[in-house]
Design a protein around this motif. Structure first.
Motif, PDB file in Angstrom:
ATOM      1  N   LEU B 154       3.706 -10.910  15.575  1.00 16.77           N
ATOM      2  CA  LEU B 154       3.729 -10.302  16.904  1.00 16.77           C
ATOM      3  C   LEU B 154       5.020 -10.627  17.638  1.00 16.77           C
ATOM      4  N   LYS B 320      -4.333 -12.095  20.058  1.00 15.92           N
ATOM      5  CA  LYS B 320      -3.998 -10.842  20.742  1.00 15.92           C
ATOM      6  C   LYS B 320      -2.577 -10.917  21.265  1.00 15.92           C
ATOM      7  N   LYS B 323       3.096  -5.861  19.794  1.00 19.12           N
ATOM      8  CA  LYS B 323       4.008  -5.633  18.673  1.00 19.12           C
ATOM      9  C   LYS B 323       4.652  -4.278  18.903  1.00 19.12           C
ATOM     10  N   ARG B 326       3.208  -2.317  21.566  1.00 24.74           N
ATOM     11  CA  ARG B 326       1.812  -1.871  21.497  1.00 24.74           C
ATOM     12  C   ARG B 326       0.870  -3.081  21.493  1.00 24.74           C
ATOM     13  N   ARG B 327      -0.311  -2.870  22.086  1.00 21.66           N
ATOM     14  CA  ARG B 327      -1.314  -3.948  22.096  1.00 21.66           C
ATOM     15  C   ARG B 327      -1.878  -4.098  20.696  1.00 21.66           C
ATOM     16  N   CYS B 328      -1.999  -5.329  20.280  1.00 20.79           N
ATOM     17  CA  CYS B 328      -2.359  -5.589  18.896  1.00 20.79           C
ATOM     18  C   CYS B 328      -3.314  -6.784  18.816  1.00 20.79           C
ATOM     19  N   MET B 408      -5.572  -6.241  11.068  1.00 18.30           N
ATOM     20  CA  MET B 408      -4.795  -6.046  12.276  1.00 18.30           C
ATOM     21  C   MET B 408      -5.204  -4.711  12.871  1.00 18.30           C
ATOM     22  N   SER B 409      -5.426  -4.687  14.167  1.00 19.98           N
ATOM     23  CA  SER B 409      -5.673  -3.388  14.785  1.00 19.98           C
ATOM     24  C   SER B 409      -4.719  -3.239  15.955  1.00 19.98           C
ATOM     25  N   MET B 410      -4.225  -2.023  16.081  1.00 24.15           N
ATOM     26  CA  MET B 410      -3.157  -1.804  17.046  1.00 24.15           C
ATOM     27  C   MET B 410      -3.448  -0.530  17.818  1.00 24.15           C
ATOM     28  N   ASP B 411      -3.168  -0.562  19.097  1.00 20.74           N
ATOM     29  CA  ASP B 411      -3.294   0.661  19.903  1.00 20.74           C
ATOM     30  C   ASP B 411      -2.081   1.538  19.616  1.00 20.74           C
TER      31      ASP B 411
END
Lengths: 412, 413
Positions: B154, B320, B323, B326-328, B408-411
């Motif tokens: 991140l 949290k 990256k 973006r929110r990740c 990993m999840s990213m907006d």
């Protein structure tokens, strides 16, 4: 009609309140070991008919003095005092009603009812008086409803009681232990052996045996039930007869009470802690907050602001035979979350909405006084169930239920 | 005789101080390690050592008090690492013994009030060309390594949550913890790092129900744990750090706490309740009722007899941050290996001591064989990325392995 109500606690208050609004009742002596509590309850009821009195249920003399001249005694103390209150009533020529026979201390319904209370049957018959035991909500109304179903059958094989519950609002993430009634009794229920009537005899199972998942109508839904030490299993086979082979009673497992019991907190055996001997149950009960006497603070405002915590559903299953052959009856009562209007109506009629245990006791007491019961020591299933239910309705609390008949059918 | 070359570390020696639940298992790993020439295991109790010796091939034992810096530093003179497996109150003494002997050091937990003193030893260890790995078990330890690896991905870390929980399928009630320590941990004020400082909460604060991979829904509560200190120190810019723990015992203790039977700081404070003519401390009564920890041998027997069928537990690390603007969220979790494999692999272990000791042994071994080259007092997240990756690789290659899975999840918008 003059009534002695023994115990001015969570049930005694509502009972006196219901009686105070009954035109057949001329005087209610509200007895408690704590005269101040009896006075506060009488003030809250606000009727001249209610006379608070100091009564010590552990003393036969004190009870006899209070019982003189009354037509019926309604005992709403702890089961450990049942025999005392019964003896005083018998001595003074009064009928008797209670709403539970245990568990209390080391008394269990199976030993207490069969061994002690029902044993007095002959004496009560000779006196031409009725001792109606276990006539509250459950045991009580449940017995009446079971009898109502059994009346449809020629032979009864089995009677099963299933009681489910669910919180009305979404539960908090963390619960504390709030059994909703006496913590001591709640603890004992889950650490006492459960009695099942099986193959013509009483059989004891370990606490929390017979776990089953039962799906009740929504909003109660799926519940984990277990056998529990309950009075119905003791009296129903004795009084309904009809060849009953099996009776059991299961309700929702109070997990916290079970774990407390399993850990040892329900134990009556002293253990040594830091050099002194203590009884674990005493330590627990010392620290658990006692249940709040809701009757004392109840008002139209609290009814509007305090929604009920739980919604219940009772299912009674009776299997047996009638003239057409094998048949199963199911009686389903609830679940019903009463609206504020319904609750206010109860409050305006009875001076309390907490009538679940007290009203069946009052109905039973009046049936005894009015000669609508046999003499002797009896249970609610000995009363005419239709008459009992009509009286509940006439009092203003009709008992609504659904009845399902299941019959195996084959057209040839 | 320090071994600093990566390949040639034959003839290495380790000193394990304390032969309790962790020490005996760490000693077992070293004992079975072919690179090791000798393992020295100490304890204050001879009987404990004799019991453990039944399971070793090349270990030797010494009865020494963990307070005896003199004797311990002598024992540590010819070893490559001193592993501290005694209660945290001895940490500073053992760090002193390691410095005195000129050897490396590892522990698995620390006393929070000693945090600054521990950091203060950094220069001493570094100038001696020594490594002191602090709080290197599974949690703290692996959790910190994983936080470090996630932070690498991140651009900035906002929040770190470490969630621990488990569930057993078992006919016997058993525990892998000393009841005193468990009760003490649960009744101490948990902390949270927030607004640039460590704040203390009430016991069992911030309850929530979380889904732990492989375990299911578990109610977790804020729990006092080292990561709040180490992550907030080492991960630059992090705004919130909390550790939460859950499980049936926690639920039950929480109930007792809310009922007023258990109380804050119960194991250090004490409280009396009068029952008739005697006074009793309700916390001591609870302690009396809590099961004693079982030995590895008992565990093995229960598993073999089918009384303990499954033990599920996981460590979930949620990091949290941002990256590329973006929110990740990076979620990494490490389930406990199957209990049957654990008892077969290490007869002295239970599920807790297996994962904790395997992490401690792996990190200690990496110091011994030169794979960890960082020097000074270090928390696991302060190792280099290569060192952290090597650590994760090694615990994943062990039998049975501690696997680390990361999502990993990213907006995207």
């Amino acid at each position: 009609m003059r009534v002695l109500v023994v115990g001015a606690g969570a049930q005694g208050g509502p009972c006196a309140s219901i009686l105070s609004r009954d035109s057949d009742v001329s005087e209610i002596i509200l007895g408690d070991i704590n005269l101040n509590l009896a006075k506060r309850v009488a003030d809250r009821i606000g009727s001249e008919k209610v006379v608070p009195k100091r009564v010590d249920a552990s003393s036969l003399d004190s009870l006899v003095e209070a019982t003189k001249g009354v037509d019926v005694v309604i005992n709403l103390t702890l089961p450990r005092f049942n025999l005392n209150v019964m003896r005083a009533a018998l001595k003074c020529g009064a009928h008797y009603v209670d709403t539970a026979s245990g568990p209390d201390l080391d008394l269990h319904p199976i030993d207490y009812m069969v061994g002690k209370q029902l044993e007095m049957d002959e004496e009560w018959k000779r006196a031409g008086l009725t001792a109606l035991i276990s006539c509250g909500a459950t045991p009580g109304l449940t017995n009446v409803l079971a009898r109502y179903l059994c009346d449809e059958l020629e032979r009864v094989h089995e009677v099963r009681f299933r009681v489910g519950e669910a919180p009305v609002r979404k539960e908090k993430v963390v619960k504390t232990w709030n059994p909703g009634w006496s913590p001591e009794v709640a603890l004992l229920y889950r650490s006492s052996p459960a009695v099942v009537f099986e193959d013509g005899g009483y059989k004891r199972y370990p606490p929390c045996s017979g776990v089953e998942e039962y799906v009740f109508p929504e909003p109660v839904g799926r519940c984990t039930l277990a056998l529990v030490d309950h009075e119905e299993c003791v009296t129903i086979p004795r009084f309904i007869g009809k060849g009953i082979r099996y009776v059991d009673y299961k309700n929702v497992v109070d997990e916290i009470a079970v774990v407390l019991g399993n850990m040892g907190f329900a134990s009556n055996e002293p253990v040594e802690v830091g050099g002194v001997k203590v009884v674990p149950r005493d330590v627990l009960l010392k620290l658990v907050k006692p249940p709040v006497n809701e009757f004392l603070t109840e008002s139209e405002e609290t009814i509007k602001s305090r929604p009920p915590d739980y919604v219940y559903c009772t299912v009674i299953i009776v299997r047996g035979e009638d003239e057409e052959g094998s048949v199963e009856y199911r009686l389903i009562r609830g679940p019903h979350v009463p609206s504020v209007e319904e609750r206010l109506e109860l409050f305006r009629r009875f001076g309390t909405e907490l009538i679940g245990v007290a009203l069946p006791a009052v109905v039973g007491a009046k049936m005894c006084v009015e000669g609508r019961s046999e003499s002797g020591v009896i249970a609610p299933e000995c009363l005419d169930p239709r008459e009992f239910l009509r009286r509940m309705a006439r009092a203003g609390a009709p008992v609504k239920f659904r009845k399902i008949v299941i019959r195996e059918t084959l057209i040839e | 005789m320090k071994c600093l070359k990566e390949v040639d570390c034959l003839g290495s020696k380790a000193l394990i101080v304390g032969s309790g639940a962790q020490g005996r298992v760490i000693a077992y790993f070293f004992d079975r390690d072919e690179d090791m020439e000798l393992v020295k295991l100490t304890d204050i109790d001879r009987r404990t050592l004799d019991y453990c010796m039944k399971f070793y091939r090349k270990a030797e034992t010494h009865v020494v008090s963990a307070e005896d810096v003199e004797t311990l530093s002598k024992l540590a003179e010819d070893v490559d690492i001193l592993v501290n497996a005694v209660p945290v109150k001895f940490n500073l003494k053992l760090m002193e013994a390691a410095l005195k002997a000129g050897t490396n050091y590892l522990d698995m937990a620390f006393e929070y009030r000693d945090f600054e003193k521990i950091i203060g030893l950094h220069e001493k260890f570094r100038s001696e060309d020594l490594t002191a790995l602090v709080a290197f078990g599974v949690s703290p330890g692996l959790t910190d390594v994983v936080v470090g690896l996630a932070a690498d991905e991140l651009d900035g870390v906002e929040e770190v949550r470490i969630l621990l929980g488990g569930r057993e399928e078992s006919d016997v009630v058993y525990t892998t913890w000393s009841p005193e320590i468990f009760l003490d941990d649960c009744t101490r004020a948990p902390m949270v790092y927030e607004d640039g400082e460590i704040k203390y909460l009430e016991p069992f604060s911030e309850p929530e129900v979380v889904e732990l991979p492989g375990v299911g829904k578990v109610r977790v509560y804020a729990h006092p744990h080292e990561e709040v200190f180490t992550v907030s120190k080492s991960v630059k810019g992090v705004r919130r750090v909390i550790v939460k723990m859950g499980g049936e015992e926690m639920d039950f203790l929480c109930t007792l706490y809310r009922m007023g039977i258990l109380y804050k700081d119960a194991m250090v404070r004490g409280r009396k309740v009068r029952i008739d003519d005697v006074e009793v401390d309700p916390a001591r009564l609870i302690l009396k009722f809590l099961p004693r920890p079982i030995t590895g041998e008992e565990l093995r027997e229960y598993v073999e007899r089918g009384l303990i069928r499954e033990v599920k537990g996981t460590v979930l690390v949620e990091v949290k941050g941002l990256k590329d603007g973006r929110r990740c969220v990076i979620r990494s979790y490490s389930p406990i290996p199957p209990i049957r494999e654990i008892v077969e692999a290490v007869p002295l272990a239970n599920e807790t001591s297996y994962v904790t000791s395997l992490c401690a042994y792996t990190a200690a071994k990496m110091v011994v064989d030169g794979s960890i080259k960082s020097r000074g007092v270090l928390f696991p997240e302060e190792l280099t990325r290569e060192e952290r990756l090597e650590f994760v690789k090694r615990i994943g290659a062990f039998r049975p392995p501690i696997k680390v899975k990361t999502e990993m999840s990213m907006d995207l918008n």
